[in-house]
Design a protein around this motif. Structure first.
Motif: not given
Ligand code: PMP
Length: 388
Positions: A100-101, A203
Protein backbone atom coordinates in the motif's frame (compact mmCIF):
# COMPACT_ATOMS: atom_id res chain seq x y z
CA UNK A 1 28.27 20.98 -0.28
CA UNK A 2 25.00 22.35 1.07
CA UNK A 3 22.28 19.74 0.59
CA UNK A 4 19.81 22.58 0.02
CA UNK A 5 21.69 23.62 -3.12
CA UNK A 6 22.06 20.14 -4.56
CA UNK A 7 19.21 17.96 -3.32
CA UNK A 8 15.45 18.27 -3.63
CA UNK A 9 14.57 20.90 -1.03
CA UNK A 10 11.10 19.55 -0.26
CA UNK A 11 12.70 16.20 0.65
CA UNK A 12 15.73 17.58 2.53
CA UNK A 13 13.32 19.60 4.67
CA UNK A 14 11.11 16.63 5.62
CA UNK A 15 11.35 15.98 9.37
CA UNK A 16 12.88 12.67 10.46
CA UNK A 17 10.34 10.04 11.42
CA UNK A 18 9.67 10.07 15.19
CA UNK A 19 9.19 6.33 15.11
CA UNK A 20 12.67 5.82 13.56
CA UNK A 21 14.30 7.96 16.22
CA UNK A 22 12.69 5.84 18.91
CA UNK A 23 13.64 2.56 17.19
CA UNK A 24 17.26 3.78 17.11
CA UNK A 25 17.14 3.96 20.91
CA UNK A 26 15.46 0.52 21.16
CA UNK A 27 18.11 -1.04 18.91
CA UNK A 28 20.87 -0.17 21.40
CA UNK A 29 19.37 -2.58 23.95
CA UNK A 30 19.03 -6.34 24.23
CA UNK A 31 16.22 -8.51 25.61
CA UNK A 32 13.53 -5.90 24.92
CA UNK A 33 9.86 -6.98 24.82
CA UNK A 34 8.64 -4.96 21.89
CA UNK A 35 5.08 -3.70 21.52
CA UNK A 36 6.44 -1.25 18.98
CA UNK A 37 6.21 -3.29 15.79
CA UNK A 38 3.56 -2.57 13.15
CA UNK A 39 3.54 -5.93 11.43
CA UNK A 40 1.96 -9.33 12.14
CA UNK A 41 4.00 -11.69 14.32
CA UNK A 42 2.63 -14.61 12.24
CA UNK A 43 4.48 -15.98 9.23
CA UNK A 44 2.52 -16.03 5.97
CA UNK A 45 0.29 -19.13 5.62
CA UNK A 46 2.30 -22.07 4.30
CA UNK A 47 0.29 -22.71 1.11
CA UNK A 48 0.92 -19.10 0.06
CA UNK A 49 4.66 -19.49 0.50
CA UNK A 50 4.50 -22.77 -1.43
CA UNK A 51 2.66 -21.09 -4.32
CA UNK A 52 5.42 -18.46 -4.50
CA UNK A 53 8.09 -21.18 -4.59
CA UNK A 54 6.15 -23.17 -7.20
CA UNK A 55 5.89 -20.13 -9.46
CA UNK A 56 9.68 -19.94 -9.40
CA UNK A 57 9.95 -23.67 -10.16
CA UNK A 58 7.72 -23.13 -13.18
CA UNK A 59 9.94 -20.34 -14.46
CA UNK A 60 7.58 -17.45 -13.73
CA UNK A 61 10.55 -15.13 -13.43
CA UNK A 62 9.51 -12.52 -15.97
CA UNK A 63 7.65 -9.20 -15.88
CA UNK A 64 3.87 -9.32 -15.77
CA UNK A 65 1.71 -6.68 -17.44
CA UNK A 66 2.08 -3.23 -15.82
CA UNK A 67 -1.17 -3.49 -13.86
CA UNK A 68 -0.40 -7.04 -12.65
CA UNK A 69 -1.67 -10.55 -13.45
CA UNK A 70 -5.18 -10.38 -14.91
CA UNK A 71 -6.16 -13.50 -12.95
CA UNK A 72 -5.17 -11.76 -9.71
CA UNK A 73 -7.01 -8.54 -10.59
CA UNK A 74 -10.12 -10.56 -11.40
CA UNK A 75 -9.92 -12.33 -8.03
CA UNK A 76 -9.49 -8.93 -6.33
CA UNK A 77 -12.54 -7.51 -8.12
CA UNK A 78 -14.57 -10.38 -6.60
CA UNK A 79 -13.09 -9.88 -3.13
CA UNK A 80 -13.70 -6.12 -3.19
CA UNK A 81 -17.28 -6.63 -4.36
CA UNK A 82 -18.02 -9.15 -1.60
CA UNK A 83 -16.15 -7.52 1.26
CA UNK A 84 -16.14 -3.80 0.51
CA UNK A 85 -19.27 -3.45 -1.61
CA UNK A 86 -17.49 -1.72 -4.52
CA UNK A 87 -17.56 -2.77 -8.18
CA UNK A 88 -14.36 -2.34 -10.19
CA UNK A 89 -13.42 -3.46 -13.69
CA UNK A 90 -10.31 -5.65 -13.34
CA UNK A 91 -9.13 -4.62 -16.81
CA UNK A 92 -9.06 -0.88 -16.21
CA UNK A 93 -9.72 -0.06 -12.55
CA UNK A 94 -7.47 -2.31 -10.44
CA UNK A 95 -3.70 -2.02 -10.11
CA UNK A 96 -1.33 -4.35 -8.22
CA UNK A 97 1.28 -2.33 -6.29
CA UNK A 98 4.41 -2.85 -4.21
CA UNK A 99 2.57 -2.61 -0.90
CA UNK A 100 0.00 0.00 0.00
CA UNK A 101 3.06 2.21 0.48
CA UNK A 102 3.52 2.42 -3.27
CA UNK A 103 -0.22 2.71 -3.89
CA UNK A 104 -0.58 5.71 -1.57
CA UNK A 105 2.48 7.40 -3.06
CA UNK A 106 1.39 7.08 -6.69
CA UNK A 107 -2.21 8.01 -5.90
CA UNK A 108 -1.01 11.26 -4.31
CA UNK A 109 1.43 11.96 -7.12
CA UNK A 110 -1.32 11.38 -9.68
CA UNK A 111 -3.76 13.88 -8.18
CA UNK A 112 -1.68 16.69 -6.64
CA UNK A 113 -0.39 19.87 -8.19
CA UNK A 114 2.09 21.94 -6.14
CA UNK A 115 0.30 23.66 -3.25
CA UNK A 116 -2.79 21.44 -3.28
CA UNK A 117 -3.91 20.72 0.27
CA UNK A 118 -4.75 17.27 1.58
CA UNK A 119 -6.74 16.74 4.78
CA UNK A 120 -5.82 13.71 6.87
CA UNK A 121 -6.66 12.71 10.41
CA UNK A 122 -4.14 12.64 13.24
CA UNK A 123 -2.97 10.54 15.04
CA UNK A 124 -2.22 8.59 11.86
CA UNK A 125 0.25 6.32 10.09
CA UNK A 126 3.68 7.98 10.14
CA UNK A 127 4.01 8.12 6.34
CA UNK A 128 0.96 10.20 5.47
CA UNK A 129 2.27 13.75 5.93
CA UNK A 130 5.66 12.99 4.30
CA UNK A 131 3.96 11.21 1.38
CA UNK A 132 1.74 14.25 0.76
CA UNK A 133 4.75 16.57 0.98
CA UNK A 134 6.82 14.35 -1.34
CA UNK A 135 4.04 14.70 -3.92
CA UNK A 136 4.35 18.52 -3.58
CA UNK A 137 1.11 18.76 -1.66
CA UNK A 138 0.43 20.50 1.64
CA UNK A 139 -0.48 18.14 4.50
CA UNK A 140 -3.33 19.52 6.62
CA UNK A 141 -3.84 17.48 9.81
CA UNK A 142 -7.30 17.21 11.34
CA UNK A 143 -7.26 16.26 14.99
CA UNK A 144 -9.24 13.28 16.25
CA UNK A 145 -9.92 12.97 19.97
CA UNK A 146 -10.11 10.21 22.49
CA UNK A 147 -13.52 11.57 23.63
CA UNK A 148 -14.85 10.64 20.15
CA UNK A 149 -13.06 7.28 20.13
CA UNK A 150 -10.75 8.90 17.52
CA UNK A 151 -13.51 9.07 14.91
CA UNK A 152 -13.38 12.05 12.55
CA UNK A 153 -15.85 14.83 13.21
CA UNK A 154 -17.37 16.80 10.36
CA UNK A 155 -16.98 20.03 12.35
CA UNK A 156 -13.22 19.43 12.58
CA UNK A 157 -13.06 18.76 8.83
CA UNK A 158 -15.15 21.84 7.97
CA UNK A 159 -12.77 23.98 10.05
CA UNK A 160 -9.77 22.90 7.93
CA UNK A 161 -11.17 22.80 4.39
CA UNK A 162 -10.16 25.66 2.04
CA UNK A 163 -10.56 26.38 -1.68
CA UNK A 164 -7.13 24.73 -2.14
CA UNK A 165 -8.18 21.41 -0.56
CA UNK A 166 -7.90 18.69 -3.21
CA UNK A 167 -8.35 15.48 -1.26
CA UNK A 168 -8.98 13.78 2.05
CA UNK A 169 -6.89 10.82 3.17
CA UNK A 170 -8.43 8.30 5.56
CA UNK A 171 -7.35 5.19 7.40
CA UNK A 172 -10.06 3.27 9.25
CA UNK A 173 -9.48 0.96 11.11
CA UNK A 174 -6.68 3.29 12.19
CA UNK A 175 -3.01 2.82 12.84
CA UNK A 176 -2.21 3.85 15.66
CA UNK A 177 -5.51 4.32 17.54
CA UNK A 178 -7.54 1.25 16.51
CA UNK A 179 -10.46 3.58 15.67
CA UNK A 180 -13.32 2.26 13.55
CA UNK A 181 -16.09 4.22 11.81
CA UNK A 182 -19.82 3.52 11.98
CA UNK A 183 -21.87 3.64 8.79
CA UNK A 184 -23.25 7.06 9.77
CA UNK A 185 -19.67 8.41 10.05
CA UNK A 186 -18.74 7.03 6.63
CA UNK A 187 -21.86 8.55 5.07
CA UNK A 188 -21.21 11.93 6.70
CA UNK A 189 -17.57 12.01 5.53
CA UNK A 190 -18.65 10.97 2.04
CA UNK A 191 -21.22 13.79 1.97
CA UNK A 192 -18.53 16.23 3.16
CA UNK A 193 -16.18 15.12 0.34
CA UNK A 194 -18.92 15.51 -2.25
CA UNK A 195 -19.97 18.90 -0.86
CA UNK A 196 -16.41 20.22 -1.19
CA UNK A 197 -15.63 18.35 -4.40
CA UNK A 198 -12.74 16.37 -2.89
CA UNK A 199 -11.04 13.15 -3.92
CA UNK A 200 -11.16 10.50 -1.18
CA UNK A 201 -8.09 8.33 -0.60
CA UNK A 202 -9.16 5.51 1.69
CA UNK A 203 -6.47 3.23 3.12
CA UNK A 204 -8.46 0.22 4.33
CA UNK A 205 -5.49 -2.04 4.90
CA UNK A 206 -6.88 -3.23 8.27
CA UNK A 207 -10.39 -3.85 6.88
CA UNK A 208 -10.69 -7.43 8.16
CA UNK A 209 -9.51 -6.54 11.66
CA UNK A 210 -12.56 -5.32 13.57
CA UNK A 211 -13.39 -6.54 17.04
CA UNK A 212 -16.24 -6.93 19.48
CA UNK A 213 -18.72 -7.65 16.69
CA UNK A 214 -18.01 -4.38 14.83
CA UNK A 215 -18.22 -4.55 11.05
CA UNK A 216 -15.88 -2.62 8.77
CA UNK A 217 -17.77 -0.10 6.63
CA UNK A 218 -15.88 0.65 3.44
CA UNK A 219 -15.99 3.95 1.59
CA UNK A 220 -16.37 1.76 -1.52
CA UNK A 221 -19.86 0.85 -0.31
CA UNK A 222 -21.10 4.41 -0.98
CA UNK A 223 -22.14 4.50 -4.66
CA UNK A 224 -22.13 8.34 -4.81
CA UNK A 225 -18.43 8.30 -3.93
CA UNK A 226 -17.32 5.88 -6.62
CA UNK A 227 -16.17 8.45 -9.13
CA UNK A 228 -13.93 10.26 -6.63
CA UNK A 229 -12.66 7.35 -4.49
CA UNK A 230 -9.19 5.76 -4.52
CA UNK A 231 -9.37 2.60 -2.41
CA UNK A 232 -6.28 0.87 -0.97
CA UNK A 233 -6.12 -2.62 0.42
CA UNK A 234 -3.45 -5.29 0.54
CA UNK A 235 -1.94 -8.47 1.86
CA UNK A 236 0.53 -7.17 4.49
CA UNK A 237 -1.74 -7.20 7.51
CA UNK A 238 -4.67 -9.60 7.22
CA UNK A 239 -2.66 -12.28 5.39
CA UNK A 240 0.60 -11.58 7.28
CA UNK A 241 2.47 -11.03 4.02
CA UNK A 242 4.47 -7.83 4.68
CA UNK A 243 7.63 -9.20 3.07
CA UNK A 244 5.86 -10.01 -0.19
CA UNK A 245 5.12 -6.27 -0.63
CA UNK A 246 1.69 -6.86 -2.20
CA UNK A 247 -1.28 -4.52 -2.28
CA UNK A 248 -3.74 -3.04 -4.75
CA UNK A 249 -5.43 0.19 -5.70
CA UNK A 250 -9.01 0.42 -6.99
CA UNK A 251 -10.06 3.64 -8.71
CA UNK A 252 -12.37 4.77 -11.49
CA UNK A 253 -10.76 4.59 -14.93
CA UNK A 254 -10.40 8.37 -15.29
CA UNK A 255 -8.05 8.42 -12.30
CA UNK A 256 -6.49 5.00 -12.79
CA UNK A 257 -5.13 5.90 -16.25
CA UNK A 258 -2.91 8.54 -14.60
CA UNK A 259 -2.04 6.48 -11.50
CA UNK A 260 -1.00 3.61 -13.78
CA UNK A 261 1.26 5.93 -15.77
CA UNK A 262 3.42 6.57 -12.70
CA UNK A 263 3.51 2.88 -11.78
CA UNK A 264 4.41 1.95 -15.35
CA UNK A 265 7.34 4.38 -15.58
CA UNK A 266 8.61 4.12 -12.00
CA UNK A 267 8.00 0.44 -11.12
CA UNK A 268 7.09 -1.49 -14.33
CA UNK A 269 5.15 -4.14 -12.43
CA UNK A 270 4.90 -5.55 -8.90
CA UNK A 271 7.19 -8.56 -8.25
CA UNK A 272 5.92 -11.59 -10.16
CA UNK A 273 6.65 -14.12 -7.40
CA UNK A 274 4.65 -12.07 -4.94
CA UNK A 275 1.76 -11.77 -7.38
CA UNK A 276 1.53 -15.57 -7.54
CA UNK A 277 1.57 -15.66 -3.74
CA UNK A 278 -1.26 -13.09 -3.66
CA UNK A 279 -3.24 -15.13 -6.20
CA UNK A 280 -3.01 -18.13 -3.88
CA UNK A 281 -4.03 -15.89 -0.95
CA UNK A 282 -7.31 -15.16 -2.79
CA UNK A 283 -8.28 -18.87 -2.80
CA UNK A 284 -9.58 -19.17 0.77
CA UNK A 285 -8.98 -15.88 2.54
CA UNK A 286 -11.42 -16.46 5.40
CA UNK A 287 -9.70 -19.73 6.42
CA UNK A 288 -6.24 -18.15 6.20
CA UNK A 289 -7.19 -15.20 8.35
CA UNK A 290 -9.38 -16.90 10.94
CA UNK A 291 -6.70 -18.16 13.38
CA UNK A 292 -4.79 -14.88 13.21
CA UNK A 293 -7.88 -12.72 13.67
CA UNK A 294 -8.97 -14.85 16.63
CA UNK A 295 -5.55 -14.42 18.25
CA UNK A 296 -5.57 -10.63 17.76
CA UNK A 297 -9.02 -10.31 19.26
CA UNK A 298 -8.05 -12.44 22.26
CA UNK A 299 -4.95 -10.29 22.83
CA UNK A 300 -6.94 -7.09 22.44
CA UNK A 301 -9.47 -8.27 25.02
CA UNK A 302 -6.64 -9.19 27.37
CA UNK A 303 -5.01 -5.74 26.95
CA UNK A 304 -8.26 -3.89 27.63
CA UNK A 305 -8.78 -5.78 30.88
CA UNK A 306 -5.12 -5.59 31.92
CA UNK A 307 -4.77 -1.83 31.32
CA UNK A 308 -8.02 -1.22 33.21
CA UNK A 309 -6.69 -3.26 36.12
CA UNK A 310 -3.41 -1.31 36.06
CA UNK A 311 -5.35 1.98 36.20
CA UNK A 312 -4.25 3.05 32.72
CA UNK A 313 -7.17 4.63 30.83
CA UNK A 314 -7.78 3.48 27.28
CA UNK A 315 -10.51 4.00 24.72
CA UNK A 316 -11.99 0.90 23.12
CA UNK A 317 -9.73 -0.02 20.19
CA UNK A 318 -12.26 -1.66 17.87
CA UNK A 319 -9.95 -2.41 14.96
CA UNK A 320 -6.42 -3.06 13.64
CA UNK A 321 -3.85 -4.49 16.09
CA UNK A 322 -2.98 -1.40 18.11
CA UNK A 323 -3.98 -0.17 21.54
CA UNK A 324 -3.54 3.51 22.35
CA UNK A 325 -3.57 3.90 26.14
CA UNK A 326 -3.61 7.35 27.69
CA UNK A 327 -0.60 7.97 29.91
CA UNK A 328 -1.13 11.70 30.46
CA UNK A 329 -2.07 11.31 34.15
CA UNK A 330 1.39 9.95 35.00
CA UNK A 331 2.89 13.41 34.43
CA UNK A 332 5.35 12.47 31.70
CA UNK A 333 5.35 13.34 28.00
CA UNK A 334 4.77 10.41 25.63
CA UNK A 335 8.44 10.34 24.74
CA UNK A 336 9.59 10.49 28.37
CA UNK A 337 7.16 7.71 29.26
CA UNK A 338 8.41 5.48 26.43
CA UNK A 339 12.10 6.14 27.13
CA UNK A 340 11.76 5.64 30.89
CA UNK A 341 9.66 2.48 30.45
CA UNK A 342 12.36 1.10 28.17
CA UNK A 343 15.06 2.02 30.69
CA UNK A 344 13.25 0.68 33.72
CA UNK A 345 11.53 -2.42 32.34
CA UNK A 346 12.93 -3.15 28.87
CA UNK A 347 9.52 -2.80 27.21
CA UNK A 348 9.22 -0.82 23.98
CA UNK A 349 6.06 1.14 23.15
CA UNK A 350 5.90 4.02 20.64
CA UNK A 351 5.34 7.60 21.85
CA UNK A 352 1.98 8.87 20.56
CA UNK A 353 3.65 11.98 19.16
CA UNK A 354 5.30 9.83 16.45
CA UNK A 355 1.80 9.83 14.89
CA UNK A 356 1.15 13.56 15.11
CA UNK A 357 1.28 16.30 17.74
CA UNK A 358 -2.17 15.36 19.10
CA UNK A 359 -0.76 11.93 20.01
CA UNK A 360 0.82 13.62 23.04
CA UNK A 361 -0.40 11.93 26.20
CA UNK A 362 -0.67 8.49 24.56
CA UNK A 363 1.57 5.58 23.59
CA UNK A 364 0.96 2.96 20.93
CA UNK A 365 1.11 -0.68 21.97
CA UNK A 366 0.99 -3.15 19.11
CA UNK A 367 -0.54 -6.49 20.00
CA UNK A 368 0.94 -8.19 16.98
CA UNK A 369 2.97 -10.12 19.51
CA UNK A 370 2.31 -13.40 21.34
CA UNK A 371 -0.03 -13.47 24.36
CA UNK A 372 2.70 -14.65 26.77
CA UNK A 373 4.94 -11.75 25.75
CA UNK A 374 2.00 -9.36 26.06
CA UNK A 375 1.24 -10.61 29.56
CA UNK A 376 4.83 -10.10 30.66
CA UNK A 377 4.91 -6.66 29.00
CA UNK A 378 1.76 -5.50 30.79
CA UNK A 379 3.04 -6.81 34.15
CA UNK A 380 6.13 -4.68 33.63
CA UNK A 381 4.15 -1.62 32.47
CA UNK A 382 1.90 -1.92 35.55
CA UNK A 383 4.97 -2.13 37.79
CA UNK A 384 6.48 0.90 36.02
CA UNK A 385 3.45 3.16 36.35
CA UNK A 386 3.30 2.43 40.11
CA UNK A 387 6.69 4.12 40.41
CA UNK A 388 5.44 7.36 38.81
N1 PMP B 1 -1.11 2.06 5.66
C1 PMP B 1 -1.13 1.87 6.99
C2 PMP B 1 -2.19 2.53 7.79
C3 PMP B 1 -0.18 1.05 7.61
O1 PMP B 1 -0.23 0.86 8.93
C4 PMP B 1 0.83 0.45 6.81
C5 PMP B 1 1.90 -0.43 7.40
N2 PMP B 1 2.28 -0.18 8.70
C6 PMP B 1 0.82 0.69 5.43
C7 PMP B 1 -0.17 1.50 4.89
C8 PMP B 1 1.85 0.11 4.51
O2 PMP B 1 1.55 -1.19 4.17
P1 PMP B 1 2.29 -2.00 3.05
O3 PMP B 1 3.08 -3.07 3.75
O4 PMP B 1 1.18 -2.60 2.22
O5 PMP B 1 3.15 -1.08 2.26
Amino acid sequence: MDPHDYLARHIVDLPKSGIREFFDIVSTRTGVISLAIGEPDFDSPWHIREAAAKSLDKGCTHYTGNAGLMELRTAIAGYVKNNFGGTYDPATEILITVGASEGLDIALRAILNPGDEVLYHEPCFVSYAPEIAMAHGVPVPVETRVEDNFRLSIEALEAKVTPRTKAIMLNFPTNPTGAVLERADVEAIAAFAIRHNLIVISDEIYAEMTWGGKQHVSFASIPELRDRLILHHGYSKSWAMTGFRMAYVCAPKWMMDTILKIHQYAIMCAPTTSQYAALEAMRHPAEDMKPMLQAYEQRRNFLRAAFAEAGIPMHNPAGAFYAFPQIEKFGLTSREFAVRLLDAENVAVVPGTAFGACGEGFVRCSYATGLEQLKEAVTRIARFVKTL
